[in-house]
Write a protein that holds these residues in place. Sequence first.
Motif, short mmCIF file in Angstrom:
data_model
loop_
_atom_site.label_atom_id
_atom_site.label_comp_id
_atom_site.label_asym_id
_atom_site.label_seq_id
_atom_site.Cartn_x
_atom_site.Cartn_y
_atom_site.Cartn_z
N GLU A 15 0.84 -1.22 0.03
CA GLU A 15 0.15 0.06 -0.19
C GLU A 15 0.75 1.36 -0.03
O GLU A 15 0.71 2.05 -0.72
N ARG A 61 -1.63 -3.09 -7.80
CA ARG A 61 -2.30 -2.54 -6.82
C ARG A 61 -3.02 -1.29 -7.08
O ARG A 61 -4.20 -0.79 -6.89
N ARG A 65 -7.01 0.15 -7.73
CA ARG A 65 -7.51 1.25 -7.20
C ARG A 65 -8.21 2.23 -8.26
O ARG A 65 -9.36 2.71 -7.93
N ASP A 68 -11.67 0.56 -9.16
CA ASP A 68 -12.55 0.71 -8.04
C ASP A 68 -13.02 2.05 -8.33
O ASP A 68 -14.21 2.15 -8.30
N TYR A 101 -3.27 8.57 -11.54
CA TYR A 101 -3.59 7.30 -12.34
C TYR A 101 -3.41 7.53 -13.66
O TYR A 101 -2.63 6.39 -14.47
#
Length: 210
Positions: A15, A61, A65, A68, A101
Amino acid sequence: MGRRPQPHIKERLLEACADHALAHGLPERLEPLAAATGTSARMLIYHFGTRDALLRAVLGRARQRQLDIFGDLLRVRPDEPYTATLDRAWTFITGPDGRPYLRMFGQLRESAEQRLWPDFRRTATTDWLGPLEDGLRSIGRPDLATLVLAVIRGLLMDLDATGDTTRTDRAFRDFLGSVEHLSSGDHSSACRSQERAGRGTTGTDTASGT
């Protein structure tokens, strides 16, 4: 006797590494990730095996994210037209919370780091077709998903190259106006077809009665 795996520690490290990579980009060396997690490169290797395995885990990961967050933005909401949903999603995606992102995965498409995720360019496209089809189905036009995705991706490339938020925002909203026109035109055509069918049925019944 070797140490036992400690999944909770590995999860915490992953994380923190994903947080750092989204903020600063995917590093070539492990030292920035070690500093960000408060551990050592040696401990990162212990938990993830190799540098490339760690970087792949970080990309995975961060991608989850993104799926989602962006996926929730694209879902149908009963209280608003889907073009309004797309407008709100665009504002978030191109804003300060969404850009990390775009930066990370834009660089991944264009860089040698594709070796970490060789199929990423295809996956990065097909991931979004399903959510867009589901959303556009609410206005009767799931067939527009490919077009909407192509416009979004093209304008994101434009925004990345020019930084011209005002112009790209205006272009996207003009495009949404066209989508609204297409969907309303389909609805009007369907209504006219139903009216013609209804008149035809009425006429047949009258003739039979006569």
